[in-house]
Design a protein around this motif. Sequence first.
Motif, mmCIF file in Angstrom:
data_model
loop_
_atom_site.group_PDB
_atom_site.id
_atom_site.type_symbol
_atom_site.label_atom_id
_atom_site.label_comp_id
_atom_site.label_asym_id
_atom_site.label_seq_id
_atom_site.Cartn_x
_atom_site.Cartn_y
_atom_site.Cartn_z
ATOM 1 N N VAL A 1 0.859 -1.183 0.000
ATOM 2 C CA VAL A 1 0.000 0.000 0.000
ATOM 3 C C VAL A 1 0.894 1.232 0.000
ATOM 4 C CG1 VAL A 1 -1.725 1.275 1.322
ATOM 5 C CG2 VAL A 1 -1.820 -1.221 1.218
ATOM 6 N N LEU A 2 0.557 2.198 -0.811
ATOM 7 C CA LEU A 2 1.327 3.442 -0.902
ATOM 8 C C LEU A 2 0.452 4.628 -0.535
ATOM 9 C CD1 LEU A 2 3.850 5.086 -1.767
ATOM 10 C CD2 LEU A 2 2.862 5.103 -4.087
ATOM 11 N N LEU A 3 0.889 5.368 0.461
ATOM 12 C CA LEU A 3 0.282 6.666 0.787
ATOM 13 C C LEU A 3 1.217 7.739 0.247
ATOM 14 C CD1 LEU A 3 -0.782 6.139 4.512
ATOM 15 C CD2 LEU A 3 -2.238 6.076 2.493
ATOM 16 N N LEU B 1 -9.427 2.674 11.700
ATOM 17 C CA LEU B 1 -8.235 2.297 10.952
ATOM 18 C C LEU B 1 -7.426 1.251 11.718
ATOM 19 C CD1 LEU B 1 -6.320 2.605 8.566
ATOM 20 C CD2 LEU B 1 -5.312 4.584 9.738
ATOM 21 N N PHE B 2 -7.219 1.474 13.001
ATOM 22 C CA PHE B 2 -6.488 0.509 13.826
ATOM 23 C C PHE B 2 -7.196 -0.843 13.810
ATOM 24 C CE2 PHE B 2 -5.765 -1.718 17.803
ATOM 25 C CZ PHE B 2 -4.383 -1.773 17.827
ATOM 26 N N ASP B 3 -8.505 -0.835 14.006
ATOM 27 C CA ASP B 3 -9.266 -2.088 14.013
ATOM 28 C C ASP B 3 -9.141 -2.813 12.681
ATOM 29 O OD1 ASP B 3 -10.053 -1.589 16.612
ATOM 30 O OD2 ASP B 3 -12.056 -0.883 16.059
ATOM 31 N N PHE B 4 -9.250 -2.081 11.579
ATOM 32 C CA PHE B 4 -9.141 -2.707 10.268
ATOM 33 C C PHE B 4 -7.754 -3.319 10.077
ATOM 34 C CE2 PHE B 4 -7.763 -2.588 5.868
ATOM 35 C CZ PHE B 4 -8.685 -3.458 5.302
ATOM 36 N N LEU B 5 -6.725 -2.545 10.392
ATOM 37 C CA LEU B 5 -5.358 -3.027 10.167
ATOM 38 C C LEU B 5 -4.989 -4.207 11.056
ATOM 39 C CD1 LEU B 5 -3.436 0.338 9.707
ATOM 40 C CD2 LEU B 5 -4.025 -1.338 7.931
ATOM 41 N N THR B 6 -5.543 -4.270 12.246
ATOM 42 C CA THR B 6 -5.165 -5.341 13.177
ATOM 43 C C THR B 6 -6.071 -6.563 13.094
ATOM 44 O OG1 THR B 6 -6.409 -4.302 14.976
ATOM 45 C CG2 THR B 6 -4.045 -3.790 14.803
ATOM 46 N N VAL B 7 -7.283 -6.398 12.582
ATOM 47 C CA VAL B 7 -8.238 -7.507 12.578
ATOM 48 C C VAL B 7 -8.636 -7.931 11.161
ATOM 49 C CG1 VAL B 7 -10.546 -8.246 13.318
ATOM 50 C CG2 VAL B 7 -9.152 -6.831 14.834
ATOM 51 N N ASP B 8 -9.003 -6.976 10.332
ATOM 52 C CA ASP B 8 -9.644 -7.299 9.055
ATOM 53 C C ASP B 8 -8.707 -7.355 7.852
ATOM 54 O OD1 ASP B 8 -12.191 -7.398 10.267
ATOM 55 O OD2 ASP B 8 -12.334 -5.216 10.157
ATOM 56 N N ALA B 9 -7.625 -6.624 7.872
ATOM 57 C CA ALA B 9 -6.736 -6.570 6.713
ATOM 58 C C ALA B 9 -5.985 -7.889 6.551
ATOM 59 C CB ALA B 9 -5.745 -5.416 6.846
ATOM 60 N N ALA B 10 -6.027 -8.424 5.350
ATOM 61 C CA ALA B 10 -5.283 -9.645 5.062
ATOM 62 C C ALA B 10 -3.801 -9.316 4.966
ATOM 63 C CB ALA B 10 -5.777 -10.263 3.758
ATOM 64 N N GLY B 11 -2.989 -10.191 5.451
ATOM 65 C CA GLY B 11 -1.546 -9.989 5.377
ATOM 66 C C GLY B 11 -0.911 -11.058 4.528
ATOM 67 N N PRO B 12 0.333 -10.956 4.290
ATOM 68 C CA PRO B 12 1.205 -9.887 4.761
ATOM 69 C C PRO B 12 0.930 -8.576 4.030
ATOM 70 C CG PRO B 12 2.438 -11.434 3.423
ATOM 71 C CD PRO B 12 1.058 -11.990 3.555
ATOM 72 N N LEU B 13 1.220 -7.482 4.721
ATOM 73 C CA LEU B 13 0.896 -6.145 4.248
ATOM 74 C C LEU B 13 2.062 -5.207 4.543
ATOM 75 C CD1 LEU B 13 -1.254 -3.977 3.342
ATOM 76 C CD2 LEU B 13 -2.011 -3.950 5.716
ATOM 77 N N THR B 14 2.446 -4.430 3.541
ATOM 78 C CA THR B 14 3.448 -3.382 3.739
ATOM 79 C C THR B 14 2.801 -2.060 3.409
ATOM 80 O OG1 THR B 14 5.288 -4.834 3.165
ATOM 81 C CG2 THR B 14 5.703 -2.479 3.036
ATOM 82 N N LEU B 15 2.883 -1.134 4.346
ATOM 83 C CA LEU B 15 2.356 0.201 4.144
ATOM 84 C C LEU B 15 3.533 1.154 3.961
ATOM 85 C CD1 LEU B 15 -0.667 1.648 5.918
ATOM 86 C CD2 LEU B 15 1.240 3.089 5.301
ATOM 87 N N ASN B 16 3.619 1.748 2.790
ATOM 88 C CA ASN B 16 4.688 2.687 2.432
ATOM 89 C C ASN B 16 4.143 4.105 2.459
ATOM 90 O OD1 ASN B 16 6.815 0.719 1.384
ATOM 91 N ND2 ASN B 16 5.011 0.123 0.226
ATOM 92 N N TRP B 17 4.837 4.975 3.169
ATOM 93 C CA TRP B 17 4.469 6.386 3.202
ATOM 94 C C TRP B 17 5.767 7.182 3.091
ATOM 95 C CZ3 TRP B 17 1.692 9.124 7.857
ATOM 96 C CH2 TRP B 17 1.211 10.368 7.445
ATOM 97 N N PRO B 18 6.301 7.295 1.878
ATOM 98 C CA PRO B 18 7.631 7.883 1.702
ATOM 99 C C PRO B 18 7.713 9.371 2.018
ATOM 100 C CG PRO B 18 6.632 7.426 -0.423
ATOM 101 C CD PRO B 18 5.735 6.831 0.617
ATOM 102 N N ASP B 19 6.614 10.090 1.860
ATOM 103 C CA ASP B 19 6.649 11.532 2.108
ATOM 104 C C ASP B 19 5.877 11.906 3.377
ATOM 105 O OD1 ASP B 19 4.154 10.965 1.059
ATOM 106 O OD2 ASP B 19 4.163 12.593 -0.400
ATOM 107 N N ALA B 20 5.956 11.037 4.375
ATOM 108 C CA ALA B 20 5.230 11.265 5.626
ATOM 109 C C ALA B 20 5.623 12.581 6.290
ATOM 110 C CB ALA B 20 5.454 10.109 6.592
ATOM 111 N N ALA B 21 6.899 12.923 6.246
ATOM 112 C CA ALA B 21 7.348 14.166 6.882
ATOM 113 C C ALA B 21 6.701 15.383 6.232
ATOM 114 C CB ALA B 21 8.869 14.271 6.820
ATOM 115 N N ASP B 22 6.493 15.336 4.924
ATOM 116 C CA ASP B 22 5.854 16.447 4.222
ATOM 117 C C ASP B 22 4.399 16.626 4.646
ATOM 118 O OD1 ASP B 22 8.233 16.742 2.824
ATOM 119 O OD2 ASP B 22 7.509 15.626 1.075
ATOM 120 N N ALA B 23 3.750 15.536 5.012
ATOM 121 C CA ALA B 23 2.337 15.596 5.387
ATOM 122 C C ALA B 23 2.113 16.318 6.707
ATOM 123 C CB ALA B 23 1.761 14.183 5.468
ATOM 124 N N ARG B 24 3.136 16.413 7.546
ATOM 125 C CA ARG B 24 2.993 17.082 8.847
ATOM 126 C C ARG B 24 2.494 18.514 8.672
ATOM 127 N NH1 ARG B 24 7.917 16.682 10.620
ATOM 128 N NH2 ARG B 24 7.605 14.619 11.485
#
Length: 92
Positions: A7-9, A39-62
């Motif tokens: 997943v890419l944000l 979001l926490f509930d989905f990621l910990t219970v419902d989301a199928a894995g394995p899963l990688t969440l990429n957020w390369p520009d997270a610092a810019d989003a601040r």
Amino acid sequence: MTTHCNVLLHDIRNMDDVYDQLGRQLPLPAHFGRNLDALFDFLTVDAAGPLTLNWPDAADARTHLGTERHAALLATLRDAADERSDLQLRIG
């Protein structure tokens, strides 16, 4: 055999961007609450894995999200990753 999901944000300007981008890449349920608890509930219970969440520009989003909301989102993602061994975060 399980399929690894990447997943890419990117270019996050507000929380709607987060939920919209996740919704395009993951099978969020119709009743998804569009909040950090959901979001926490989905990621910990419902989301199928394995899963990688990429957020390369997270610092810019601040700048757009604000320091408090940005920190809360990061904490939610990190807490979810701590709950399951098949969820990897790549935060830039």
